[in-house]
Design a protein around this motif. Structure first.
Motif, PDB file in Angstrom:
ATOM      1  N   ASN A 119      24.464   3.638  18.051  1.00  0.00           N
ATOM      2  CA  ASN A 119      25.189   2.495  18.610  1.00  0.00           C
ATOM      3  C   ASN A 119      26.148   2.949  19.700  1.00  0.00           C
ATOM      4  O   ASN A 119      26.252   2.319  20.759  1.00  0.00           O
ATOM      5  N   LYS A 121      21.866  -0.478  15.158  1.00  0.00           N
ATOM      6  CA  LYS A 121      22.104  -1.488  14.129  1.00  0.00           C
ATOM      7  C   LYS A 121      22.800  -2.699  14.740  1.00  0.00           C
ATOM      8  O   LYS A 121      23.787  -2.560  15.472  1.00  0.00           O
ATOM      9  N   ILE A 122      22.278  -3.884  14.432  1.00  0.00           N
ATOM     10  CA  ILE A 122      22.816  -5.127  14.967  1.00  0.00           C
ATOM     11  C   ILE A 122      23.214  -6.036  13.804  1.00  0.00           C
ATOM     12  O   ILE A 122      22.454  -6.214  12.860  1.00  0.00           O
ATOM     13  N   GLY A 123      24.404  -6.621  13.900  1.00  0.00           N
ATOM     14  CA  GLY A 123      24.887  -7.517  12.853  1.00  0.00           C
ATOM     15  C   GLY A 123      25.090  -8.925  13.371  1.00  0.00           C
ATOM     16  O   GLY A 123      26.227  -9.423  13.400  1.00  0.00           O
ATOM     17  N   HIS A 162      21.261  -8.782   9.645  1.00  0.00           N
ATOM     18  CA  HIS A 162      21.306  -7.330   9.845  1.00  0.00           C
ATOM     19  C   HIS A 162      19.905  -6.852  10.231  1.00  0.00           C
ATOM     20  O   HIS A 162      18.955  -6.981   9.447  1.00  0.00           O
ATOM     21  N   THR A 163      19.790  -6.321  11.427  1.00  0.00           N
ATOM     22  CA  THR A 163      18.508  -5.801  11.909  1.00  0.00           C
ATOM     23  C   THR A 163      18.725  -4.434  12.547  1.00  0.00           C
ATOM     24  O   THR A 163      19.850  -4.041  12.871  1.00  0.00           O
ATOM     25  N   THR A 164      17.623  -3.727  12.751  1.00  0.00           N
ATOM     26  CA  THR A 164      17.642  -2.436  13.438  1.00  0.00           C
ATOM     27  C   THR A 164      16.732  -2.539  14.650  1.00  0.00           C
ATOM     28  O   THR A 164      15.534  -2.812  14.517  1.00  0.00           O
ATOM     29  N   GLN A 165      17.318  -2.345  15.843  1.00  0.00           N
ATOM     30  CA  GLN A 165      16.578  -2.472  17.097  1.00  0.00           C
ATOM     31  C   GLN A 165      16.298  -1.086  17.674  1.00  0.00           C
ATOM     32  O   GLN A 165      17.161  -0.214  17.670  1.00  0.00           O
ATOM     33  N   LYS A 166      15.071  -0.881  18.156  1.00  0.00           N
ATOM     34  CA  LYS A 166      14.684   0.396  18.750  1.00  0.00           C
ATOM     35  C   LYS A 166      15.150   0.459  20.195  1.00  0.00           C
ATOM     36  O   LYS A 166      15.033  -0.508  20.954  1.00  0.00           O
ATOM     37  N   ASN A 171      26.441   5.529  12.499  1.00  0.00           N
ATOM     38  CA  ASN A 171      25.191   5.347  13.248  1.00  0.00           C
ATOM     39  C   ASN A 171      25.487   5.636  14.722  1.00  0.00           C
ATOM     40  O   ASN A 171      25.799   4.741  15.501  1.00  0.00           O
ATOM     41  N   TYR A 175      30.411   1.242  12.990  1.00  0.00           N
ATOM     42  CA  TYR A 175      29.129   1.923  13.169  1.00  0.00           C
ATOM     43  C   TYR A 175      29.303   3.408  13.472  1.00  0.00           C
ATOM     44  O   TYR A 175      28.444   4.022  14.120  1.00  0.00           O
ATOM     45  N   GLU A 215      17.691   4.210  16.971  1.00  0.00           N
ATOM     46  CA  GLU A 215      17.762   2.890  16.353  1.00  0.00           C
ATOM     47  C   GLU A 215      19.195   2.376  16.346  1.00  0.00           C
ATOM     48  O   GLU A 215      20.112   3.040  15.876  1.00  0.00           O
TER      49      GLU A 215
END
Length: 367
Positions: A180, A129-131, A118-122, A177, A174, A127
């Motif tokens: 996304n 969210k990537i899983g 689980h990361t957050t990409q700018k 968020n 998502y 931002e």
């Protein structure tokens, strides 16, 4: 319930069981992942509604890609796969790009990197969210980190293709968020191209396509169904029909009525009443007299109850044993008091031992 109604209900249950079995036996149970018709967490129904709310038209395409002939103006086709496909393009996709169209593919196989799952990409829209920890090594990175690209592009002569390692880039999961949703919208909404989303890969087909592929009627369905599934369905239907007719595989057998022992039933009922009433003194009196009679019969003394001391003397004379045990049970019987359950059981056990021990002793003396 009337017999006719019963048959109808059983038939309905059998039909539901067959339908459920057909769904369970389907080879691909996750085909609807990524579909805009899917409202589950892995679907894209919320993103499709988001695009409509933004005033962007997204057309659902339910035919093979080869039939998507758009001569009016270039278009962008979004393909969200329910599995991770290779990044290599097939012939139909290459022909689509050669006509000046764009292609966005979500769910491309790539190596697993050391990145967190689980990361957050700018991005330019916020931002994202990537899983996934899968990353692709490419120079034309659109979204990624030091481990590699999550989203990248490959420009062709007339069109371009955009890849993503995750099929859940803008899934329903998502909705909280919105970045996304906006990011995927920015990928597909470029230079005023018509936007299509491929629903054919998720099993949705137009009526003419179904008819052309032999899926328009029930006969065609059974022609494509595996033989094992058909046999299991017929077996379930046969069992329900047998149940509905209420018949066995053989001659009917009559039920035997169990024989009721009235004496035993009376004794058990009386014992239950006496136990609840805590009438142990009554039990001691009745059972004690019966036990004494049995002992007298074993000693050959008839059926008239003797005085306790007389019985003790005869017991001692014929058995040669001390009268302590017999005297104890007779005295307990004379006290006329309520006994606890433990005392009552102990008293009965003493009587049983006296009769058994006495009989063996008397027989040995006679021999």
């Amino acid at each position: 319930m009337k017999r006719s109604n019963r048959v109808v209900w059983l038939g309905a249950i059998a039909l539901v069981a067959i339908i459920l079995l057909s769904f369970l036996a389907a080879p691909n149970t996750k085909i609807y992942t990524g579909s805009t018709y899917n409202r589950a967490v892995d679907g894209y129904g919320a993103w499709y509604a988001f695009m409509q709310k933004q005033g962007v038209t997204v057309q659902r395409w339910q035919k093979p890609l080869a039939k998507l002939d758009n001569e009016k103006r270039p278009a962008t086709l979004l393909r969200v796969y329910s599995y991770l496909r290779p990044p290599e393009l097939d012939t139909e996709e290459l022909n689509w790009l050669e006509n000046g169209n764009n292609l966005v593919i979500l769910g491309v196989k790539a190596r697993v990197s050391a990145a967190n799952f689980h990361t957050t990409q700018k991005s330019s829209v916020g931002e994202v969210k990537i899983g996934t920890s899968r990353r692709y090594q490419d120079k034309q990175v659109l979204l990624g980190d030091r481990f590699g690209a999550v989203v990248w592009q490959d420009k062709q002569d007339k069109g371009q293709v955009i890849y993503a390692t995750t099929p859940y880039l803008a899934a329903n999961a998502y909705q909280d968020n919105i970045s996304n949703f906006k990011y995927l919208a920015s990928l597909v909404n470029q230079k005023g191209k018509i936007i299509f989303v491929d629903e054919y890969i998720h099993g949705y087909k137009d009526a003419d396509v179904k008819e052309g592929e032999g899926e328009g009627d029930l006969i065609s369905y059974f022609a494509r169904t595996p033989v094992v599934v058909i046999l299991v369905q017929l077996g379930i239907l046969l069992l329900f029909l047998i149940w509905g007719q209420n018949r066995r595989f053989g001659k009917p057998q009559s039920l035997t009525t169990p024989v009721i022992d009235n004496s035993q039933a009376y004794i058990q009922a009386l014992a239950g009443v006496l136990h609840k009433a805590e009438s142990s003194d009554f039990v001691v009196d009745i059972v004690g007299k019966e036990e004494q009679l049995q002992l007298q019969k074993a000693l050959g003394l008839g059926t008239v109850l003797l005085e306790h001391q007389t019985l003790i003397n005869i017991w001692t004379e014929k058995t040669g044993k001390p009268a302590t045990e017999l005297d104890a049970v007779l005295k307990l019987q004379q006290r006329k008091r309520r006994l606890s359950e433990g005392e009552l059981l102990s008293w009965l056990a003493r009587w049983r031992n006296l009769r058994g021990f006495k009989t063996d002793s008397a027989e040995s003396r006679q021999n």
